[in-house]
Write a protein that holds these residues in place. Structure first.
Motif, PDB file in Angstrom:
ATOM      1  N   ASP A   1       0.823  -1.207   0.000  1.00  0.00           N
ATOM      2  CA  ASP A   1       0.000   0.000   0.000  1.00  0.00           C
ATOM      3  C   ASP A   1       0.859   1.259   0.000  1.00  0.00           C
ATOM      4  N   LEU A   2       1.963   1.246   0.749  1.00  0.00           N
ATOM      5  CA  LEU A   2       2.876   2.389   0.739  1.00  0.00           C
ATOM      6  C   LEU A   2       3.445   2.605  -0.659  1.00  0.00           C
ATOM      7  N   GLN A   3       3.801   1.514  -1.312  1.00  0.00           N
ATOM      8  CA  GLN A   3       4.383   1.616  -2.650  1.00  0.00           C
ATOM      9  C   GLN A   3       3.402   2.241  -3.631  1.00  0.00           C
ATOM     10  N   GLU A   4       2.125   1.907  -3.501  1.00  0.00           N
ATOM     11  CA  GLU A   4       1.119   2.333  -4.479  1.00  0.00           C
ATOM     12  C   GLU A   4       0.271   3.503  -4.002  1.00  0.00           C
ATOM     13  N   ASP A   5       0.610   4.085  -2.887  1.00  0.00           N
ATOM     14  CA  ASP A   5      -0.194   5.161  -2.303  1.00  0.00           C
ATOM     15  C   ASP A   5      -0.201   6.402  -3.207  1.00  0.00           C
ATOM     16  N   PRO A   6      -1.353   6.813  -3.702  1.00  0.00           N
ATOM     17  CA  PRO A   6      -1.397   8.000  -4.570  1.00  0.00           C
ATOM     18  C   PRO A   6      -1.084   9.297  -3.830  1.00  0.00           C
ATOM     19  N   ASP A   7      -1.165   9.291  -2.499  1.00  0.00           N
ATOM     20  CA  ASP A   7      -0.851  10.494  -1.726  1.00  0.00           C
ATOM     21  C   ASP A   7       0.650  10.684  -1.529  1.00  0.00           C
ATOM     22  N   ARG A   8       1.441   9.652  -1.809  1.00  0.00           N
ATOM     23  CA  ARG A   8       2.884   9.727  -1.588  1.00  0.00           C
ATOM     24  C   ARG A   8       3.543  10.599  -2.649  1.00  0.00           C
ATOM     25  N   LEU A   9       4.354  11.555  -2.215  1.00  0.00           N
ATOM     26  CA  LEU A   9       5.099  12.410  -3.135  1.00  0.00           C
ATOM     27  C   LEU A   9       6.257  11.633  -3.745  1.00  0.00           C
TER      28      LEU A   9
ATOM     29  N   LEU B   1       7.328  30.452  10.960  1.00  0.00           N
ATOM     30  CA  LEU B   1       8.746  30.324  10.628  1.00  0.00           C
ATOM     31  C   LEU B   1       9.085  31.055   9.333  1.00  0.00           C
ATOM     32  N   ASP B   2      10.334  31.476   9.229  1.00  0.00           N
ATOM     33  CA  ASP B   2      10.806  32.080   7.986  1.00  0.00           C
ATOM     34  C   ASP B   2      10.977  31.030   6.886  1.00  0.00           C
ATOM     35  N   PHE B   3      11.315  29.803   7.288  1.00  0.00           N
ATOM     36  CA  PHE B   3      11.560  28.762   6.289  1.00  0.00           C
ATOM     37  C   PHE B   3      11.462  27.404   6.959  1.00  0.00           C
ATOM     38  N   LEU B   4      10.878  26.447   6.246  1.00  0.00           N
ATOM     39  CA  LEU B   4      10.803  25.066   6.720  1.00  0.00           C
ATOM     40  C   LEU B   4      11.011  24.147   5.533  1.00  0.00           C
ATOM     41  N   VAL B   5      11.947  23.204   5.670  1.00  0.00           N
ATOM     42  CA  VAL B   5      12.166  22.194   4.644  1.00  0.00           C
ATOM     43  C   VAL B   5      11.952  20.833   5.278  1.00  0.00           C
ATOM     44  N   ALA B   6      11.285  19.944   4.563  1.00  0.00           N
ATOM     45  CA  ALA B   6      10.989  18.611   5.075  1.00  0.00           C
ATOM     46  C   ALA B   6      11.496  17.546   4.118  1.00  0.00           C
ATOM     47  N   VAL B   7      12.184  16.555   4.665  1.00  0.00           N
ATOM     48  CA  VAL B   7      12.506  15.345   3.904  1.00  0.00           C
ATOM     49  C   VAL B   7      11.451  14.329   4.314  1.00  0.00           C
ATOM     50  N   ASP B   8      10.458  14.145   3.469  1.00  0.00           N
ATOM     51  CA  ASP B   8       9.279  13.375   3.855  1.00  0.00           C
ATOM     52  C   ASP B   8       8.480  13.019   2.604  1.00  0.00           C
ATOM     53  N   PRO B   9       7.871  11.840   2.570  1.00  0.00           N
ATOM     54  CA  PRO B   9       7.069  11.488   1.391  1.00  0.00           C
ATOM     55  C   PRO B   9       5.631  11.969   1.454  1.00  0.00           C
ATOM     56  N   TYR B  10       5.237  12.642   2.553  1.00  0.00           N
ATOM     57  CA  TYR B  10       3.828  13.012   2.719  1.00  0.00           C
ATOM     58  C   TYR B  10       3.650  14.470   3.123  1.00  0.00           C
ATOM     59  N   ILE B  11       2.483  14.994   2.769  1.00  0.00           N
ATOM     60  CA  ILE B  11       2.049  16.293   3.285  1.00  0.00           C
ATOM     61  C   ILE B  11       1.186  15.995   4.509  1.00  0.00           C
TER      62      ILE B  11
END
Length: 703
Positions: free
Chosen positions: A53-61, A406-416
């Motif tokens: 399911d993780l592999q095929e998740d349409p919500d995953r960036l 915050l002035d800036f935020l960066v995320a290493v993440d597959p999801y919003i």
């Protein structure tokens, strides 16, 4: 194309179960347990099946995105790295290096690439504002290990495959398969203990899945486990059953410190009868192979460090440390302790509240405060990696407010998610089935010594990047903005090494002198045998001795003595957490197969507490604490200790813009909306998530 079966592991939780994945026409068609795996022996839980399911998740960036006024837009990787490096560097140049903070979530330790490359890349930021899930999870384990054994990750694990008496506090391994104790298939291992004639005793405010099948279960008032443990130590010593090894010091000081903690005094605090405490102490000391194990329930409370210290002391003074069937130090094929610092405490403190760092990290309970409090050193930018602290750390609403400014935020993440929705840039890594894996962390905590290398099951799409590649390229982009130095050259070399090369080097210099080539010839893994005695030689302490009398812990016993024991006075109840086999902290809610079935988000309450408040099963209630309030359904449960309620961690996917949770399947509220970020363990700064005083009232007319 013909179907092929690939061996890999499920690295979604600490159990690291071996699995067989069937692939047909480039898609996963089946996931099942690998009977040949020497550690998991064919066991898997529902989360492993959800790898598909993780592999095929349409919500995953799958590619980087940038937040704009009109929403999210895709950008190229090089453009994303340049943007991130420029913004972080500019903010540090203007406001100082500590103006940029880092938060690391739990999944990082489950990823080979994150473990090999993330530390080097993020160290280039040179900030002291580093936070992680450690301080809402296992910090007391690590601090106790640092104090007693000389290294934060030298955590003795219960040798459950040979023990005859297992005492567990605040742990539910039938749901977790062990935590800070990698024990896949715990249910089978528990049955084997009982088949050997052994005994399993559980201490918990809820009759958990594990407690329900144990030989004995006792309810304990949340936050009072330390009193129970100290009474056990007191009784073992009083009965003349203390027999620590020759390399152990400090027994006299401990004897004096626990003198007041008689079984009668502990009974008054905990609700466990004094005669039961005496009996358990005698049984534990008299067993030929006994192990005491405490997990999240005893760590995430106001005396978490005292609890984990006491767990170790009980094992040590009964002669069960470093004994087969007791608690032992694993010997993994890659020596993780060599690559990770032994730790340190209080080298610096947080700006606002003055909380001490541990191992280079500050308690995450203060993250929101450090963002929202103006002044020199205020956090103005944040890097999050595989984490969702808005849901998983105390007072999530306050942190949500801070992130928005915050002035800036960066995320290493597959999801919003609830946290990354505030990001300016999101850099998504590949999912588990597309990357190679060797577990660097959980072999260090496993109940048997094994080693296994897993090749990626599926190819990585051309536009995707592994997490190690993200940290490599982002790190190299940061290096381009730094003056030349020896440290810069070393960092560049480390970033360019592939995870395969790092693992191969670690195996070659490790205790078994293996290599990646040898492991690849055994894709099901290599069995390196049961845990073996290693002390005192493995200790990292001065003189290779254990000093039980740790002053920071002994000093905190005075606070424990004077603490008032909350017991639901004036209509208050005590809130505790809950773990589910089909969930994984604040994610895995996108899988329909995991979230289907009976609801698992409700507030559990004893029938007597329901009746006393004129509430009914299934009713919508409001839960209120000093930190805030939330609304959730209540469920009647005889498994709850009277005066105690339970709400699971990680739910509450209801904020705007969040793309998590199968529609109509995941309800509930975030328990961290009512946990107080001001309440921490005085010794280590761990968040107090269990034993939170709350009021529960009907929400009729307020929904």
């Amino acid at each position: 194309m013909a179907a092929t079966v690939r061996r890999t592991s499920c690295n979604l939780c600490e159990a690291i179960c071996g699995v067989l994945v069937t692939v047909e026409d480039g898609r996963v068609t089946d996931v099942r347990g690998d009977e040949a795996d020497p550690l998991s022996r064919g066991h898997i839980c529902p989360k492993a099946v959800a790898l598909k399911d993780l592999q095929e998740d349409p919500d995953r960036l799958t590619t980087p995105v940038r937040r704009t006024r009109d929403g999210w837009e895709p950008i190229g990787w090089d453009e994303a790295y340049t943007l991130v490096a420029d913004r972080l560097t500019a903010i540090q140049r203007e406001h100082g290096r500590n103006a940029v903070a880092v938060y690391l979530g739990n999944p990082n330790v489950h990823s080979l690439g994150a473990m090999t490359h993330m530390p080097t890349a993020l160290r280039l930021l040179r900030t002291r504002n580093r936070f992680s899930a450690t301080s809402v999870d296992q910090l007391p384990h690590m601090l106790a290990s640092y104090l007693l054994y000389g290294h934060q990750l030298m955590v003795p694990v219960a040798d459950i495959d040979r023990t005859s008496y297992l005492l567990m506090l605040g742990a539910n391994p039938l749901a977790s398969n062990g935590s800070m104790m990698t024990a896949p298939g715990f249910g089978r291992r528990l049955k084997e203990i009982r088949r050997r004639g052994g005994r399993v005793v559980v201490i918990d405010p809820r009759r958990t899945e594990t407690a329900a099948v144990a030989d004995e279960h006792h309810f304990v008032r949340p936050g009072t486990d330390a009193a129970f443990l100290l009474a056990l130590i007191h009784q073992v010593i009083a009965d003349g059953n203390a027999r620590p090894a020759a390399y152990v010091d400090g027994l006299a000081a401990v004897t004096e410190a626990v003198a007041e903690w008689t079984p009668e005094r502990a009974a008054a605090a905990t609700g466990i009868p004094a005669e039961a405490i005496r009996r358990i102490a005698a049984e534990f000391a008299g067993a030929d192979r006994a192990a005491c194990y405490g997990r999240v329930g005893v760590s995430t409370q106001q005396f978490g460090v005292v609890c984990q210290w006491a767990v170790q002391v009980l094992n040590i003074i009964t002669g069960n440390l470093d004994r087969p069937g007791g608690t032992m130090i694993p010997r993994p094929a890659v020596d993780t302790l060599r690559g990770i610092g032994r730790g340190h405490v209080g080298v610096w403190k947080s700006r606002v509240r003055g909380l001490p760092e541990f191992g280079g990290e500050l308690p995450v309970s203060e993250l929101a405060e450090e963002i929202l409090t103006p002044g020199d050193g205020q956090i103005r930018a944040l890097v999050t990696v595989a984490g969702n602290p808005v849901l998983s750390t105390p007072n999530g609403r306050k942190l949500d407010e801070g992130l928005a400014g915050l002035d800036f935020l960066v995320a290493v993440d597959p999801y919003i998610n609830e946290t990354t929705r505030h990001a300016d840039v999101i850099l998504p890594p590949t999912p588990p089935l597309e990357r190679d894996h060797y577990d660097l962390t959980f072999h260090q905590l496993a109940v048997r010594n094994t080693a296994r290398w897993n090749e990626a099951v599926l190819p990585r799409p051309a536009e995707a990047r592994h997490d190690w590649e993200i940290f490599r390229d982002l790190g190299l982009e940061l290096l381009r903005r730094m003056p030349r130095s020896r440290q810069k050259v070393i960092a560049g070399v480390r970033l360019r090494l592939s995870p395969r090369r790092v693992v191969d080097l670690g195996l070659r210099i490790g205790p078994y002198r293996l290599s990646l080539r040898k492991l690849r010839k055994s894709p099901g893994g290599i069995d390196l045998g049961p845990l073996q005695p290693a002390l005192p030689g493995a200790l990292r302490t001065p003189g290779k001795r254990i000093d039980l009398a740790q002053q920071s812990v002994l000093d905190d016993l005075a606070r424990l003595s004077s603490a008032s024991v909350a017991s639901g006075n004036d209509g208050e109840l005590l809130l505790i957490g809950r773990r589910h086999l089909r969930s994984n902290n604040s994610w895995m809610h996108n899988s329909a197969r995991l979230v289907k079935g009976k609801p698992r988000h409700q507030l559990l309450m004893n029938p007597a507490d329901l009746a006393g408040r004129s509430l009914t099963d299934g009713e919508l209630v409001e839960v209120t604490s000093a930190a805030g309030a939330l609304t959730v359904e209540v469920a009647e449960s005889n498994d709850m200790m009277p005066g105690v309620v339970s709400l699971p961690h990680g739910f509450g996917h209801g904020l705007p813009g969040v793309r998590l949770g199968v529609a109509g399947q995941v309800a509930g509220a975030s328990v961290n909306d009512v946990t107080d970020d001001a309440e921490t363990d005085a010794v280590g700064g761990t968040a107090v998530l269990n034993g939170v005083p709350v009021r529960v009232t009907s929400a009729r007319g307020r929904a």
